[in-house]
Design an enzyme around this catalytic site. Structure first.
Site, PDB file in Angstrom:
ATOM      1  N   GLN A  12       0.820  -1.213   0.000  1.00 15.18           N
ATOM      2  CA  GLN A  12       0.000   0.000   0.000  1.00 15.18           C
ATOM      3  C   GLN A  12       0.857   1.267   0.000  1.00 15.18           C
ATOM      4  OE1 GLN A  12      -3.884  -0.469   2.381  1.00 15.18           O
ATOM      5  NE2 GLN A  12      -2.480  -1.760   3.506  1.00 15.18           N
ATOM      6  N   LEU A  13       1.819   1.331   0.905  1.00 11.53           N
ATOM      7  CA  LEU A  13       2.654   2.518   1.019  1.00 11.53           C
ATOM      8  C   LEU A  13       3.582   2.653  -0.188  1.00 11.53           C
ATOM      9  CD1 LEU A  13       3.631   5.003   2.534  1.00 11.53           C
ATOM     10  CD2 LEU A  13       5.119   3.517   3.904  1.00 11.53           C
ATOM     11  N   ASP A  38      15.120  -9.746  -2.710  1.00 15.34           N
ATOM     12  CA  ASP A  38      14.602 -10.708  -1.744  1.00 15.34           C
ATOM     13  C   ASP A  38      15.215 -10.438  -0.368  1.00 15.34           C
ATOM     14  OD1 ASP A  38      13.634 -12.810  -0.317  1.00 15.34           O
ATOM     15  OD2 ASP A  38      14.532 -14.392  -1.563  1.00 15.34           O
ATOM     16  N   ALA A  62       7.565  -5.610   4.936  1.00 13.84           N
ATOM     17  CA  ALA A  62       7.343  -6.226   6.252  1.00 13.84           C
ATOM     18  C   ALA A  62       6.489  -7.471   6.082  1.00 13.84           C
ATOM     19  CB  ALA A  62       6.651  -5.250   7.201  1.00 13.84           C
ATOM     20  N   THR A  64       3.408  -8.427   7.266  1.00 18.13           N
ATOM     21  CA  THR A  64       2.321  -7.687   7.936  1.00 18.13           C
ATOM     22  C   THR A  64       1.083  -8.545   8.229  1.00 18.13           C
ATOM     23  OG1 THR A  64       1.531  -6.943   5.780  1.00 18.13           O
ATOM     24  CG2 THR A  64       2.984  -5.445   6.977  1.00 18.13           C
ATOM     25  N   THR A 103       5.372   0.209  13.502  1.00 18.91           N
ATOM     26  CA  THR A 103       3.946  -0.012  13.791  1.00 18.91           C
ATOM     27  C   THR A 103       3.550   0.343  15.225  1.00 18.91           C
ATOM     28  OG1 THR A 103       2.276  -1.794  13.967  1.00 18.91           O
ATOM     29  CG2 THR A 103       4.547  -2.421  14.314  1.00 18.91           C
ATOM     30  N   ASP A 104       2.274   0.630  15.407  1.00 19.40           N
ATOM     31  CA  ASP A 104       1.719   0.843  16.751  1.00 19.40           C
ATOM     32  C   ASP A 104       1.695  -0.459  17.550  1.00 19.40           C
ATOM     33  OD1 ASP A 104      -0.265  -0.114  14.899  1.00 19.40           O
ATOM     34  OD2 ASP A 104      -1.831   0.357  16.344  1.00 19.40           O
ATOM     35  N   TYR A 127       4.119 -10.362  15.562  1.00 21.84           N
ATOM     36  CA  TYR A 127       4.345  -9.248  14.641  1.00 21.84           C
ATOM     37  C   TYR A 127       4.963  -8.061  15.385  1.00 21.84           C
ATOM     38  CZ  TYR A 127       3.236  -5.259  11.620  1.00 21.84           C
ATOM     39  OH  TYR A 127       3.315  -4.097  10.875  1.00 21.84           O
ATOM     40  N   LYS A 131       8.740  -6.535  14.945  1.00 23.36           N
ATOM     41  CA  LYS A 131       8.868  -5.134  14.502  1.00 23.36           C
ATOM     42  C   LYS A 131       9.671  -4.312  15.513  1.00 23.36           C
ATOM     43  CE  LYS A 131       7.264  -3.259  11.316  1.00 23.36           C
ATOM     44  NZ  LYS A 131       7.856  -3.002   9.974  1.00 23.36           N
TER      45      LYS A 131
END
Length: 286
Positions: A12-13, A38, A62, A64, A103-104, A127, A131
């Site tokens: 998405q980003l 990779d 990531a 995700t 990430t939060d 996750y 992270k």
């Protein structure tokens, strides 16, 4: 001409950065996904990056899939932690700027006020653990890096909550959505713009920053905003997390405080409803 390397370019980003890349056309943008670069091939990763020889790396890659990560611990650690260490080390040795996306989910979710960058971390799922390990490795290997924590990312690209809800609300008469997890959505286009703003700022200020859209909502309230925007005729009910068990636990509260990124770089943070309307307009046109 310097190069900007974007990893995870089909996400998405990465897709939103591609749309904005002409704003920084003094650089040659190199967009890579796992086919071209990779990140799991740790042995050759440094060699592969050296061949590209970027002046800036934006790591959007990531693992995700939060629930899958619970059973794919090793893969999650390689993508979210070990590959980040390699990129950070290479960028530090080669005078290359690094922006790494986090990430939060590095927080435990027990807070009750918006989380600043110095708030205590304490991830409650694989996750989040991987992270956070990635953040630490990034800062150890390259103290000049910028880390941006974000939350609840959606876009007109890829799979996300907004697209799923829009589809389900047209297919079903009723839906139940979790109402006791609080945070703020992030339109990936706004995050991409924030990154471009940082790259064009006169000074590079290393450290951790938070970015999500303005507003404090539950997933249920976010779903209602999607329904209102799309004019969908579907009954949406709020349910507690306990009624919707998932393999990975989610933080109950992970609202991010955006003061630092606004003050340091002059980043503009739109309200989540304004950004949601912009995204859904694009989805209607698609």
């Amino acid at each position: 001409m310097g190069k900007i390397l974007v990893t995870g370019a089909n996400g998405q980003l990465g897709s939103e950065l591609r749309k904005l890349s002409n704003q920084l056309n003094k650089y040659e943008w190199i967009f890579t996904d796992y086919q071209e670069l990779d990140l799991c091939d740790l042995k050759n990763l440094e060699i592969s990056i050296a061949k590209i020889n970027p002046q800036i790396i934006i790591n959007c890659a990531a693992h995700t899939a939060v629930d899958k990560a619970e059973s794919e611990v090793e893969l999650s650690d390689v993508l979210n932690h070990q590959s980040v260490a390699v990129m950070a080390k290479w960028s530090h040795s080669n005078d290359c700027k690094l922006i790494h996306i986090s990430t939060d989910y590095v927080f435990d979710g027990t807070a009750s006020t918006a989380l600043t960058e110095s708030a205590l971390t304490g991830p409650i799922n694989v996750y989040g653990v991987t992270k956070l390990a990635g953040e630490k490795a990034c800062m150890e290997e390259n103290p000049y890096a910028i880390i941006i924590r974000t939350s609840w990312v959606y876009s007109s690209f890829g799979n996300n909550f907004v697209k799923t809800m829009s589809r389900l609300m047209q297919e079903r008469d009723s839906l139940s959505v979790v109402n006791d997890q609080i945070g703020s959505p992030t339109y990936a286009a706004d995050l991409a713009q924030a990154i471009v703003t940082i790259l064009t700022h006169e000074t590079w200020q290393a450290g951790i920053y938070h970015f999500s859209n303005e507003g404090e909502v539950s997933w249920y309230e976010f779903a209602l905003a999607i329904q209102e925007n799309g004019g969908f005729d579907c009954l949406v009910s709020g349910i507690p997390s306990s009624a919707y068990p998932t393999p990975a636990r989610r933080p109950q509260y992970s609202l991010l405080d955006k003061t630092k990124i606004k003050n340091t770089f002059g980043v503009v943070v739109p309200d989540y409803k304004v950004s949601l309307a912009r995204c859904m307009e694009l989805l209607k046109e698609a």
